[in-house]
Motif scaffolding. Sequence first.
Motif, PDB file in Angstrom:
ATOM      1  N   ALA A  87       3.992   6.944   3.155  1.00  0.00           N
ATOM      2  CA  ALA A  87       5.003   6.930   2.098  1.00  0.00           C
ATOM      3  C   ALA A  87       4.944   8.229   1.281  1.00  0.00           C
ATOM      4  N   ARG A  88       3.742   8.677   0.961  1.00  0.00           N
ATOM      5  CA  ARG A  88       3.623   9.847   0.088  1.00  0.00           C
ATOM      6  C   ARG A  88       4.106  11.117   0.789  1.00  0.00           C
ATOM      7  N   ALA A 112       1.557   1.848  -3.554  1.00  0.00           N
ATOM      8  CA  ALA A 112       0.414   2.484  -4.208  1.00  0.00           C
ATOM      9  C   ALA A 112       0.367   3.977  -3.889  1.00  0.00           C
ATOM     10  N   GLY A 113       0.684   4.307  -2.629  1.00  0.00           N
ATOM     11  CA  GLY A 113       0.677   5.714  -2.221  1.00  0.00           C
ATOM     12  C   GLY A 113       1.680   6.538  -3.018  1.00  0.00           C
ATOM     13  N   ILE A 114       2.856   5.959  -3.235  1.00  0.00           N
ATOM     14  CA  ILE A 114       3.890   6.673  -3.989  1.00  0.00           C
ATOM     15  C   ILE A 114       3.466   6.826  -5.450  1.00  0.00           C
ATOM     16  N   HIS A 126      -5.855   1.216  -4.899  1.00  0.00           N
ATOM     17  CA  HIS A 126      -5.278   0.139  -4.094  1.00  0.00           C
ATOM     18  C   HIS A 126      -6.293  -0.448  -3.135  1.00  0.00           C
ATOM     19  N   GLU A 159      -7.201   9.321   2.692  1.00  0.00           N
ATOM     20  CA  GLU A 159      -5.846   9.802   2.393  1.00  0.00           C
ATOM     21  C   GLU A 159      -5.860  11.282   2.047  1.00  0.00           C
ATOM     22  N   TRP A 219      -4.771  -0.786   7.031  1.00  0.00           N
ATOM     23  CA  TRP A 219      -3.751  -1.398   6.187  1.00  0.00           C
ATOM     24  C   TRP A 219      -3.764  -0.766   4.794  1.00  0.00           C
ATOM     25  N   SER A 220      -4.962  -0.322   4.357  1.00  0.00           N
ATOM     26  CA  SER A 220      -5.069   0.261   3.024  1.00  0.00           C
ATOM     27  C   SER A 220      -4.496   1.670   2.961  1.00  0.00           C
ATOM     28  N   PRO A 256      -0.178   3.138   5.191  1.00  0.00           N
ATOM     29  CA  PRO A 256       1.136   3.112   4.523  1.00  0.00           C
ATOM     30  C   PRO A 256       1.189   4.066   3.333  1.00  0.00           C
ATOM     31  N   ALA A 257       0.072   4.184   2.624  1.00  0.00           N
ATOM     32  CA  ALA A 257       0.062   5.061   1.454  1.00  0.00           C
ATOM     33  C   ALA A 257       0.310   6.500   1.877  1.00  0.00           C
ATOM     34  N   THR A 258      -0.369   6.915   2.946  1.00  0.00           N
ATOM     35  CA  THR A 258      -0.205   8.275   3.457  1.00  0.00           C
ATOM     36  C   THR A 258       1.221   8.508   3.952  1.00  0.00           C
ATOM     37  N   MET A 302       0.824  -1.205   0.000  1.00  0.00           N
ATOM     38  CA  MET A 302       0.000   0.000   0.000  1.00  0.00           C
ATOM     39  C   MET A 302       0.862   1.261   0.000  1.00  0.00           C
ATOM     40  N   ALA A 303       2.072   1.161   0.564  1.00  0.00           N
ATOM     41  CA  ALA A 303       3.001   2.288   0.484  1.00  0.00           C
ATOM     42  C   ALA A 303       3.385   2.514  -0.974  1.00  0.00           C
TER      43      ALA A 303
END
Lengths: 473, 261, 317
Positions: C107-108, B135-137, B142, C75, C99-100, C103-105, B132-133
């Motif tokens: 990492a970005r 996907a965030g990048i 996702h 997000e 979980w969705s 990590p996306a937040t 998911m990281a």
Amino acid sequence: MMAAATDIRGAGGQDALVARVVAGGDLYAALGLYAGAGPGARAALEPVIFASPRQKLITAAAAFAPASLLDRLAADAGEALALRLAKNPATPTSALRRLLGRCGDARMARCLAAHDHADAAILDELASHPAVEVRRAVAGNPAAPAGVIGRLAADDDGLIRRAAAAAPEADAGTLARLWQTGDDGVRAEIAAHPNCPADLLAAALRSTDARLRRRLASNPSLGAAELEQLLADPDDGVRAAAVRNPTVSDAGIDTGREPSARIRRLIARRHQLGADVIARLAADPDPWVRRWIARHPDLPAGLLARLAQDDDPGIRRSVARNPASPPDLLVRLAQDTAPWVQAGVALREDAPPEAVGALLSSRDRDVLGALGRNPATPATTLKAIAASGDADVRRSIAFNRAAPQAAVLLLAADPYPLNRAMIVGHPLLDDGALADLLDDPDPQVRFAAARRLGRRAASFPPRNSDGKPGDDE
Amino acid sequence: MKILVPVKQIASLDDQFEMRDDGRDVDDDYFEKDLNEFDHFSVEQALLIKEAAGDGVEVVVAIVGDDDADDALRTVLAKGADRGIRVWDDALAGADGIVVAKILAKLVEREKPDMVFTGAQSTDFGSAATGMALAGILGWPHAAVVSHLDYTPGAPSATLRRELEGGLEEVMSIRCPAVLSIQLGINQPRYASLRGIKQAKQKQVDELSPDDLGLGEDDLRPASNVRRMYVPERGKAELITGTAAEQAARLAEIIKEIRGM
Amino acid sequence: MSGTIVIAMQRNGELLTSSFEAITAARGVKEAGDTLAVVIVAADPQSLAGPLSVGGVDEVIAVRASDDFQPDLIEAVLDDLIGQRKPALILVPHGVDAWSFAPATAARNGLGFSTDVLALRREGGDLVATRAGYAEKVLMDIDFPGKETVLLTLRTNVFEPAAGQAQATVTELAAPSADIATKHEGWKPPADAGGIDIPGAEFILSIGRGVADEANVEQFLELADKMGATLGCSRPIADNGWLPKARQVGQSGRLAANCRLYVAMGVSGSVQHQWGMKHVENIVAVNTDPEASIFSIARYGIVGDMFEIAAELENHF
Ligand SMILES: Cc1cc2nc3c(=O)[nH]c(=O)nc-3n(C[C@@H](O)[C@H](O)[C@H](O)COP(=O)(O)OP(=O)(O)OC[C@H]3O[C@@H](n4cnc5c(N)ncnc54)[C@H](O)[C@@H]3O)c2cc1C
Ligand SMILES: Cc1cc2nc3c(=O)[nH]c(=O)nc-3n(C[C@H](O)[C@H](O)[C@H](O)COP(=O)(O)OP(=O)(O)OC[C@H]3O[C@@H](n4cnc5c(N)ncnc54)[C@H](O)[C@@H]3O)c2cc1C
């Protein structure tokens, strides 16, 4: 490379096998060969096995590692290695003795004290260990000799005294002393002990504590009169324990008046039962009683037939597993509506061809798995089972000594590693197929293949080099 | 049409092990390495899609890891993945899921896959983060913990189920391309055939460094730092002692208590 | 770079208990003068603002959107809040929804980040989190040097749910514009438990090779029946044909997915068996060997004979 190994039955076959494994450098194959190897071969294999600290650690913990190798490792073991050795059930007495000299912490000493291979001398030394958990482990080790148990019986720790009271080697004198000092738990263990002195048995019989009488009722050295009294005890648990006592004779058991289904279930599990008792239990209203009696080897054909029609599939399964069930009944049960009942028939080597025939078209995995194990199953079916889409069904072939070689070879190439690991032990697996498995991706397969090849090579002296596969194990 | 499946090699430990001298990790003599359990399922899902579509779907597997990690890559190549990519540099020794995701994002730019499947989590660290990281990048659609998937290669969307707490599942549609993290049990993973294992040795594996991907030192800084690692106090069962009768009585109590009887 | 934000989670408009656990965790590491804000995204966030005003929460940020879980939307909310408020710490319950998006937040936005955190504290002003590693065999303390904002997901059922009324102000935010790539299509409840159902069973009594003989298996079926348990087994028992394969627990068998109590008798606890049951909260092991690996994952252990224990157990049911 392969050619050298397949020719293990010729002169120098064993050396070639060792050379191949050494060249391959694989820990697991080397371990497999080591046990059956001579001194020269061992010297060649050791550098492969001890190649890294990591491999030493793996070996020290491996229950399949040869005892002599573990002994070698014990000679200069560091702390982590020593602990693994102490926990490994395969570690031999000689190695345990070496470890004893250098055991710093109590955990290590406790593992040694609990070890199946700890002998009287080791246990004697550890019985004076300052850490209570070590002494507890000694008291709980069935190999602890009478003298050691006698000493431990005087320990302050309640659990040690309890374990001492339960120790197989505890003698009458020790038990008598423990009776004086111990709590209810200790007395209960004494009451169950075969060496329990007669006066204490009598005292336990008179006790108002049902827990004590329960343990007493399991004592194999009770006399007929005492057992009779316990069989009529008002407490269910006491009667249950008495019924389970192997020395009770059938005559003492009165099923007619036994009000508790639980105890009737236990009676139905007993081996020696009279015909009338069996008949009464076969008609018992409790399904679990019928389920147990349906497995009884003395059940007459008429009752077997009746129970084979019971509504409860668990009972019909029991009939299918009863060695006394006659062929015609098995044929009938092979057509049962419940696959688990059919599977019970399919497991039987004595099932008549007609019964087996009725099962061949089954698609149930339990039925197919049972047929796969059964030497009476026709070869064509076994071949089909070896090619089944279900890995668990295919594995059953590995347990079938009558499996045709084609089926065995299929399993040796099975994508499921466990199936390959299981087939390695099959007598019909030839040298070539075994040698291929030395390169298997799965460590346990490589280990098992090397061990078998090593044994075959050792059992074939140079003159016998006709290359035919043989039943070497 | 291409599916990228990042896989991880995990380290497992026996009951006895020792810490490294700096106290920040376990001494690697004690590691047993293996492919992450979840990745058997994500690779299988990609292979099922490839097989259902006939030809024209390429399954590329990627791993961030040292030489040892080659084993994990070959394991999935042996199942039928078409080729592999391994990214490594010693500077990656302290990488976490975020760093791994940055590297994977560069691979996605390079490979331009139509879908990315990761494992829902790893069985050693279980961060449940890497996919998911990524996907965030990338800014891609996702979904995490996918337990069922309907997807036709090239389709603009897919329908999936996410496994939530307590076995409840949510049915969701998602725009593609997407990054999905795959849950155990979504399919029945195959074992590699012995032939597949031999073939895997010949398959192409590109070895790249972060540098090759245009990533510098600053990009490789993890999102956290390990101060110390230690063995928890608990972990040993509470022993129920006494005679069998006493032990059973206590066990019965425990059963009744937990069952609310 | 100050203040803590907790992301409260709801499903179908009902708050998850883990949201309140995160509030407790936030309070535990709050520095003097810091504000504690809780974000809730829901169809009717105002109605959830009241219940969330507990345990020292200063502000509830209510974002009106759908009750459906949309990672892209949460997000976007977080991206805005991070940009505008620069919180030092963001806490989220470690549930499947988190979980969705977490990590996306992280990492970005280049945040300090860790997941499944078990404990949280300050050491000399630094935030230190504890999480497990190597399949729970070790714990590690981690920090976040140089990170202005740290996002952590918190293991559920570890922190006490917050209670005690607070006087939180409520700020209503409009849902930000976001490119929503997912759509909720419905629910699928867990499969119905019928017949032999290891995955569905809440209470499993499992037997291994310690049972020694086919004839002994029956009494454990009987005991399981009496106790209201589903009987499970290790692989050798199923391989022998003593019990149906549907009862096998483990890597090549079933996963005890919904089990809350697992009593293993005469099972050594091989890794393959553990695969199917290690996660169960209450594991009781009965084994004659005190060094059997099953004890290392059990909550309660009985070193003893499974037949004696089983016989005694019958007295209680
Ligand atoms: C704080 C912290 C400290 C750590 N310390 C150490 C340490 O000291 N020693 C150590 O060995 N590890 C350590 N790790 C593990 C770390 O390097 C992980 O590999 C990384 O964080 C991935 O997270 P995960 O394993 O939890 O995988 P998850 O986020 O749970 O995701 C699993 C999935 O992500 C993908 N994936 C994960 N890793 C990779 C990879 N390397 N290549 C390709 N795909 C991948 C796979 O699809 C896999 O199925 C640490 C992790 C953290 C968070
Ligand atoms: C690829 C693969 C897949 C596998 N899949 C599975 C799987 O899905 N499930 C599974 O279970 N296994 C699986 N296995 C097998 C696994 O490795 C073990 O062999 C198996 O789990 C051992 O079963 P066990 O614990 O019953 O037997 P053992 O390991 O023999 O243990 C028996 C235990 O009983 C104890 N004992 C003996 N007598 C008594 C007594 N009277 N009272 C109390 N305790 C007693 C002993 O101390 C011992 O600990 C798999 C193996 C492989 C290689």
